[in-house]
Design an enzyme around this catalytic site. Sequence first.
Site, PDB file in Angstrom:
ATOM      1  N   LYS A 151       0.381 -64.071 -57.438  1.00  0.00           N
ATOM      2  CA  LYS A 151       0.585 -64.399 -58.844  1.00  0.00           C
ATOM      3  C   LYS A 151       1.704 -63.526 -59.402  1.00  0.00           C
ATOM      4  O   LYS A 151       1.966 -62.448 -58.839  1.00  0.00           O
ATOM      5  CB  LYS A 151      -0.716 -64.196 -59.634  1.00  0.00           C
ATOM      6  N   HIS A 243      -6.875 -64.840 -63.521  1.00  0.00           N
ATOM      7  CA  HIS A 243      -8.149 -64.278 -63.069  1.00  0.00           C
ATOM      8  C   HIS A 243      -9.353 -64.829 -63.822  1.00  0.00           C
ATOM      9  O   HIS A 243     -10.292 -65.376 -63.239  1.00  0.00           O
ATOM     10  CB  HIS A 243      -8.141 -62.757 -63.221  1.00  0.00           C
ATOM     11  N   LYS A 343      -6.266 -53.396 -71.918  1.00  0.00           N
ATOM     12  CA  LYS A 343      -5.946 -52.087 -71.362  1.00  0.00           C
ATOM     13  C   LYS A 343      -6.520 -51.018 -72.298  1.00  0.00           C
ATOM     14  O   LYS A 343      -6.768 -51.262 -73.469  1.00  0.00           O
ATOM     15  CB  LYS A 343      -4.435 -51.902 -71.253  1.00  0.00           C
TER      16      LYS A 343
END
EC number: 1.1.1.49
Length: 498
Positions: A151, A243, A343
């Site tokens: 990816k 994902h 994150k």
Amino acid sequence: MLTLENNCIVIFGASGDLTQRMLIPALYKLYSHQKLSSSFAILGVSRSTYDDQSFRDKLIKDLASDDNVDHESLDKFCEHLFYQVMDPENKYEYKALKQRIQSIETALKIKSNTLFYLATPPSLYSVIPQNLAAHGLNIEDDGWKRLVIEKPFGYDLESAIALDKSLYQDFTEDQIYRIDHYLGKETVQNMLVLRFANSIFEPLWNSKYIDYIEVTGAEDLGIGSRGGYYDNAGAMRDMIQNHLLQVIAMVAMEPPAVINADSMRDEVVKVLQCLKPLNEDDLKHNLVLGQYTKSHVRDECLLSYREEKGVPEDSRTETYIALKMFIKNWRWDGVPFYVRTAKRMPTRVTEVVINFKKTPHPVFSANPPDNKLIMRIQPDEGTLLSFGLKKPGAGFETEPVAMDFHYSNLKNSELLSAYERLLLDVLKGDATLFSRSDAVSACWEFVQPILDYKKNKFDLYGYAAGTWGPIEAEALFKNGQTWRSPCKNLTDTDYCEL
């Protein structure tokens, strides 16, 4: 020992980080456990100047420093490593590559089965296959030829379609393996077994009994040295599009007729094609985008995203995204799926939480315990079922209890890492856990409205590094629903650090 056809694995981008950190350790692990074919070769290809020996020394440096590694076995593995200096953009240098592959195959008595692994920047995903085909390295007259692509599979819907069109000029879909390491994780695959192999779950797996579903993919680290890449990608492209949408598809899919690549991937595509398209109202009220700001956590100063190396000081790239979405089919109509990724969260965790509906007539308690099934993908991989029992003593008060399973408790079981499993599958020609073209397109089609929305002025909320994201994400929930706050250990409790 698995019986595999002899083969040659050609890795483009062999001097890069992915090859050294993931691919070579995975291949060595397979070799040391006698899972590779009896005769094989690994040929690294890149512009960097190495010979066979210096390439071997570079790749095994980290492995050799591991006290648990059998050095005799590692030395024998190195005998299968070779290197070819070349510019993958120069079509004329592929003649020398073809000759090198043929000489290795002759020396090691390998049939002409070749795996081409593109551990390169995406800009080469169209170039390398065309150059391989120009020298007949895609032709399967004398053995199989397979192409593995990392990816991202495109940058948006238009570029994904263009990439497929380019690949199909020289390779067939059966030859193309789009690798997503999330699908190689044991716990992702276990979600299917948990559902379909146990009659206590499958009858409840629908809108009649399930209230809502959460999917969390959180990282405790910032972007580190990936600022240049990440600022052009953001959380949407980095995690949601590939994902987490694939994870949702595996949670929501119908049972396949048989366990093979075509049937499994057919059901995945059906789910992705049933994702309710995001309209203007969804973009305004069911989507929250955020970016981490500077904070202090345990006496450590954590930089804001805009202070990270390679990030513009006025960047509006999202490091947090929360989305409320729906699947429009008979099984899931009306069940919200809450997806978040970010994150600089409090901990690293990827999990799916199935929140079952409360009992319609709570006889024993005015506030009965929640019934949850937590499927932990990483870390502390396992499954936890939370429900209510009677509290000891007089009366009929209830309290929450849990039954849990941890993969770490398994004895005498060998768990393959994601790359080990996927590399072994592609060498076997098993595409079950690889993304098919129509699934990739369906994912891009679903997220394209968000990418278009981000081109214009949009709300971007700050959240302190080390927290669970912008408070605005709580507004996505209704009727007492809320995010679970997990810790790094699989347990059903308020956020903790154990």
